[in-house]
Motif scaffolding. Structure first.
Motif, PDB file in Angstrom:
ATOM      1  N   TYR A 148       0.857  -1.187   0.000  1.00  0.00           N
ATOM      2  CA  TYR A 148       0.000   0.000   0.000  1.00  0.00           C
ATOM      3  C   TYR A 148       0.889   1.231   0.000  1.00  0.00           C
ATOM      4  O   TYR A 148       1.854   1.314   0.779  1.00  0.00           O
ATOM      5  N   VAL A 149       0.542   2.209  -0.867  1.00  0.00           N
ATOM      6  CA  VAL A 149       1.307   3.449  -0.950  1.00  0.00           C
ATOM      7  C   VAL A 149       0.345   4.620  -0.802  1.00  0.00           C
ATOM      8  O   VAL A 149      -0.585   4.762  -1.595  1.00  0.00           O
ATOM      9  N   PRO A 150       0.538   5.483   0.205  1.00  0.00           N
ATOM     10  CA  PRO A 150      -0.330   6.657   0.344  1.00  0.00           C
ATOM     11  C   PRO A 150      -0.178   7.593  -0.848  1.00  0.00           C
ATOM     12  O   PRO A 150       0.912   7.734  -1.418  1.00  0.00           O
ATOM     13  N   ASP A 151      -1.277   8.242  -1.229  1.00  0.00           N
ATOM     14  CA  ASP A 151      -1.222   9.205  -2.333  1.00  0.00           C
ATOM     15  C   ASP A 151      -0.304  10.368  -2.001  1.00  0.00           C
ATOM     16  O   ASP A 151       0.399  10.886  -2.873  1.00  0.00           O
ATOM     17  N   ASP A 152      -0.340  10.814  -0.745  1.00  0.00           N
ATOM     18  CA  ASP A 152       0.499  11.919  -0.300  1.00  0.00           C
ATOM     19  C   ASP A 152       1.807  11.345   0.227  1.00  0.00           C
ATOM     20  O   ASP A 152       1.812  10.611   1.218  1.00  0.00           O
ATOM     21  N   PRO A 153       2.947  11.654  -0.405  1.00  0.00           N
ATOM     22  CA  PRO A 153       4.228  11.097   0.071  1.00  0.00           C
ATOM     23  C   PRO A 153       4.525  11.426   1.524  1.00  0.00           C
ATOM     24  O   PRO A 153       5.238  10.680   2.195  1.00  0.00           O
ATOM     25  N   ALA A 154       3.983  12.548   2.022  1.00  0.00           N
ATOM     26  CA  ALA A 154       4.190  12.921   3.425  1.00  0.00           C
ATOM     27  C   ALA A 154       3.008  12.515   4.295  1.00  0.00           C
ATOM     28  O   ALA A 154       2.925  12.914   5.461  1.00  0.00           O
ATOM     29  N   GLY A 155       2.114  11.720   3.730  1.00  0.00           N
ATOM     30  CA  GLY A 155       0.872  11.396   4.425  1.00  0.00           C
ATOM     31  C   GLY A 155       1.045  10.673   5.742  1.00  0.00           C
ATOM     32  O   GLY A 155       0.250  10.842   6.658  1.00  0.00           O
ATOM     33  N   ASP A 156       2.105   9.858   5.857  1.00  0.00           N
ATOM     34  CA  ASP A 156       2.304   9.109   7.097  1.00  0.00           C
ATOM     35  C   ASP A 156       2.617  10.013   8.279  1.00  0.00           C
ATOM     36  O   ASP A 156       2.430   9.625   9.430  1.00  0.00           O
ATOM     37  N   TYR A 157       3.077  11.214   7.998  1.00  0.00           N
ATOM     38  CA  TYR A 157       3.486  12.105   9.074  1.00  0.00           C
ATOM     39  C   TYR A 157       2.613  13.362   9.154  1.00  0.00           C
ATOM     40  O   TYR A 157       2.739  14.140  10.092  1.00  0.00           O
ATOM     41  N   ASN A 158       1.738  13.543   8.195  1.00  0.00           N
ATOM     42  CA  ASN A 158       0.724  14.594   8.245  1.00  0.00           C
ATOM     43  C   ASN A 158      -0.641  13.960   8.008  1.00  0.00           C
ATOM     44  O   ASN A 158      -1.418  14.406   7.183  1.00  0.00           O
ATOM     45  N   ARG A 159      -0.889  12.897   8.730  1.00  0.00           N
ATOM     46  CA  ARG A 159      -2.070  12.087   8.455  1.00  0.00           C
ATOM     47  C   ARG A 159      -3.345  12.768   8.951  1.00  0.00           C
ATOM     48  O   ARG A 159      -3.334  13.548   9.892  1.00  0.00           O
ATOM     49  N   THR A 160      -4.415  12.442   8.274  1.00  0.00           N
ATOM     50  CA  THR A 160      -5.715  13.002   8.619  1.00  0.00           C
ATOM     51  C   THR A 160      -6.336  12.188   9.745  1.00  0.00           C
ATOM     52  O   THR A 160      -6.167  10.975   9.826  1.00  0.00           O
ATOM     53  N   ARG A 161      -7.067  12.869  10.601  1.00  0.00           N
ATOM     54  CA  ARG A 161      -7.765  12.189  11.698  1.00  0.00           C
ATOM     55  C   ARG A 161      -9.230  12.013  11.360  1.00  0.00           C
ATOM     56  O   ARG A 161      -9.848  12.870  10.729  1.00  0.00           O
ATOM     57  N   TYR A 162      -9.793  10.879  11.799  1.00  0.00           N
ATOM     58  CA  TYR A 162     -11.236  10.716  11.699  1.00  0.00           C
ATOM     59  C   TYR A 162     -11.944  11.817  12.474  1.00  0.00           C
ATOM     60  O   TYR A 162     -12.942  12.376  12.032  1.00  0.00           O
ATOM     61  N   ASP A 163     -11.437  12.084  13.658  1.00  0.00           N
ATOM     62  CA  ASP A 163     -12.115  12.992  14.574  1.00  0.00           C
ATOM     63  C   ASP A 163     -11.040  13.715  15.380  1.00  0.00           C
ATOM     64  O   ASP A 163     -10.069  13.107  15.809  1.00  0.00           O
ATOM     65  N   TYR A 164     -11.244  15.023  15.601  1.00  0.00           N
ATOM     66  CA  TYR A 164     -10.235  15.814  16.291  1.00  0.00           C
ATOM     67  C   TYR A 164     -10.528  15.947  17.784  1.00  0.00           C
ATOM     68  O   TYR A 164      -9.880  16.730  18.478  1.00  0.00           O
ATOM     69  N   GLY A 165     -11.476  15.160  18.273  1.00  0.00           N
ATOM     70  CA  GLY A 165     -11.790  15.141  19.688  1.00  0.00           C
ATOM     71  C   GLY A 165     -11.480  13.799  20.301  1.00  0.00           C
ATOM     72  O   GLY A 165     -10.418  13.203  20.071  1.00  0.00           O
ATOM     73  N   THR A 166     -12.412  13.285  21.086  1.00  0.00           N
ATOM     74  CA  THR A 166     -12.239  12.033  21.821  1.00  0.00           C
ATOM     75  C   THR A 166     -12.849  10.897  21.016  1.00  0.00           C
ATOM     76  O   THR A 166     -14.055  10.657  21.054  1.00  0.00           O
ATOM     77  N   PHE A 167     -12.015  10.176  20.274  1.00  0.00           N
ATOM     78  CA  PHE A 167     -12.504   9.159  19.341  1.00  0.00           C
ATOM     79  C   PHE A 167     -11.341   8.227  19.060  1.00  0.00           C
ATOM     80  O   PHE A 167     -10.322   8.645  18.519  1.00  0.00           O
ATOM     81  N   TYR A 168     -11.474   6.927  19.413  1.00  0.00           N
ATOM     82  CA  TYR A 168     -10.317   6.030  19.357  1.00  0.00           C
ATOM     83  C   TYR A 168     -10.770   4.606  19.056  1.00  0.00           C
ATOM     84  O   TYR A 168     -11.939   4.245  19.246  1.00  0.00           O
ATOM     85  N   ALA A 169      -9.783   3.802  18.600  1.00  0.00           N
ATOM     86  CA  ALA A 169      -9.981   2.361  18.392  1.00  0.00           C
ATOM     87  C   ALA A 169     -11.193   2.076  17.517  1.00  0.00           C
ATOM     88  O   ALA A 169     -11.955   1.148  17.762  1.00  0.00           O
ATOM     89  N   SER A 170     -11.361   2.861  16.470  1.00  0.00           N
ATOM     90  CA  SER A 170     -12.544   2.736  15.615  1.00  0.00           C
ATOM     91  C   SER A 170     -12.413   1.550  14.659  1.00  0.00           C
ATOM     92  O   SER A 170     -11.332   1.013  14.425  1.00  0.00           O
TER      93      SER A 170
END
Length: 480
Positions: free
Chosen positions: A219-241
């Protein structure tokens, strides 16, 4: 996921529902009972096999004989009676464990198997989260018969991020299509894949969007820097989804855990250890760079008379001329920006939004709001925040500001916000679900009929409420 310290060994409880909203509790489905899970049954995933039989692969906790060192293995369980619509009883075949940590693997960071899928060569695959040094990894295991599994030489993907808990991997359809795909949809120009992991200690879920090569299981992310500037599902309290594919409605459903973050004393007084968020439908945005999330349509069945609990509002600003300049040093740190410019800090265009679970005198209030900055890289920058610093008068509670940027074009002056409000949970969806923030709050004054909703604007620019609708929400039903 590493469970909290519990007075009993971790096990799989079982609940059933016809609508994802109202639930009936059954007896535990999987409990420690064999050597390879004698110290706990941890997280895993279910797979529906071609004949309709569900299979659960889960992490079992064992110990090296003669010492107290824990190590993790993967076990399988099947329903004792597949014709039972409630699947009350599960059995563990005697060939467990099906996956052991080979020599050289970190056996204490080896858990949370994903849903399995069948590749073009006819073999089944699943992922197991792992850590090697500071590298988080999604290990690929393959099997012809679902009994004997072999690890691929290379991980599906890895990055220097620490342990990857609760990995999830799934395809998404062409950008802008809300129709979901099952895991067998692994190829085609219109298919992208999402790789998500949960990072402990940060307690956040991150994902990248990229391309999966089914021939090499890479698997290769579209964004070469994506692994270190990754998007979050939720910016609050949300985990182990975890997501699953719903073939009846052709949608992918995301469900996350809302953990507790207060002092040990405050958490113990609550009488529980976290809850599940409202299930969300998830799909690829038209831009192809992020996912969009929205509460499943079934939650609307709880709507009652128009009042407060499920709020939909559209804000409109006539001009962006008064927007503040944007400091590019905050480009990857929305939360730091929100900490500096909370709901009570006046600005140009915003902060504007909602005060929810507010007392009549506003001594207690939680703000969910937007703030718009001048164009940077060709477009205005929209910040979405949840400010809980005044959510309660109790001194023992964790009351942070959390935030994310909203990838939306606000040049037309409009932005929407949907907020689901419960007694201690505020789930907010900005710009149609492009940015989501779940906050956990425990007000002491703003409870029951004493909880109020206000619209506010602390910016210089006038803000118009183009549309606002609020519904009282009936209680979801839980029975035993």
């Amino acid at each position: 996921m590493v469970p909290s310290v519990l007075p009993i060994q971790p096990q799989w409880c079982c609940l059933v529902s016809r609508d994802l909203i109202n639930w009936m509790t059954l007896e535990p489905a999987i409990s420690p009972s064999i050597e390879s899970d004698q110290f706990g049954c941890w997280s895993g995933s279910a797979t529906i096999l071609p004949d309709g039989t569900p299979m659960i692969v889960y992490t079992g906790l064992n110990r090296i004989q003669g010492n107290d060192t824990n190590y993790q293995v993967q076990n399988v369980a099947y329903p004792k009676d597949a014709s039972d619509p409630l699947l009350r009883e599960w059995v563990k075949p005697d060939y467990n464990p099906i996956i052991l940590p080979e020599a050289g693997l970190n056996a204490t960071q080896f858990r949370d198997p994903t849903t399995a899928w069948k590749g073009p060569d006819g073999r089944w695959r699943l992922l197991v989260g792992n850590e090697k040094g500071q590298e988080g990894r999604a290990l690929v295991y393959r099997s012809w018969d679902l009994k004997a599994w072999e690890r691929a030489e290379q991980p599906l993907h890895s990055a220097i991020t620490a342990m990857w808990e609760c990995p999830d991997f799934f395809p998404v359809a062409a950008a802008g299509s809300e129709d979901a795909l099952d895991l067998s949809s692994s190829s085609g120009d219109a298919v992208k894949h999402v790789l998500k992991s949960s990072l402990p200690f940060l307690w956040n879920d991150y994902y990248t969007i990229g391309t999966y090569d089914a021939g090499t299981d890479s698997y290769v992310p579209d964004d070469p820097a994506g692994d270190y500037n990754r998007t979050r599902y939720d910016y609050g309290t949300f985990y182990a989804s975890k997501t699953f594919y719903d073939p009846a409605k052709q949608r992918r459903v995301l469900w996350g855990w809302v953990n507790e973050s207060d002092t040990a004393t405050a958490d113990a007084a609550k009488g529980w250890a976290g809850i599940q968020a409202i299930p969300r439908k998830v799909w690829l945005d038209a831009g192809g760079k992020q996912l969009v999330q929205w509460p499943v349509e079934e939650v609307e069945s709880l709507r009652g008379k128009p009042t407060t609990a499920d709020v939909e509002v559209v804000f409109e600003t006539p001009s962006l001329d008064k927007a503040e300049p944007f400091d590019p040093s905050f480009s990857n740190d929305a939360q730091k920006l929100c900490n500096m410019k909370g709901a009570d800090v006046g600005g140009g265009v915003g902060p504007f939004g909602l005060w929810v679970l507010a007392s009549s005198n506003l001594d207690e209030r939680t703000a969910v709001f937007f703030r718009v900055f001048r164009a940077y890289n060709g477009r205005p920058v929209v910040l979405m925040c949840s400010d809980t610093t005044r959510s309660s008068l109790s001194p023992d509670l964790y009351m942070p500001r959390v935030a994310g940027f909203v990838d939306t074009d606000i040049t037309d002056g409009k932005i929407s916000l949907r907020t689901l409000i419960d007694r201690s949970v505020i789930e907010s969806f900005g710009a149609g679900g492009k940015t989501c923030i779940l906050s956990r709050v425990y007000p002491s004054l703003a409870t029951g009929r004493s909880a109020h909703l206000f619209v506010f604007n602390n910016g210089e620019e006038d803000i118009k409420v183009q549309h606002l609708t609020a519904w009282e929400m009936n209680n979801a039903q839980f029975s035993e």
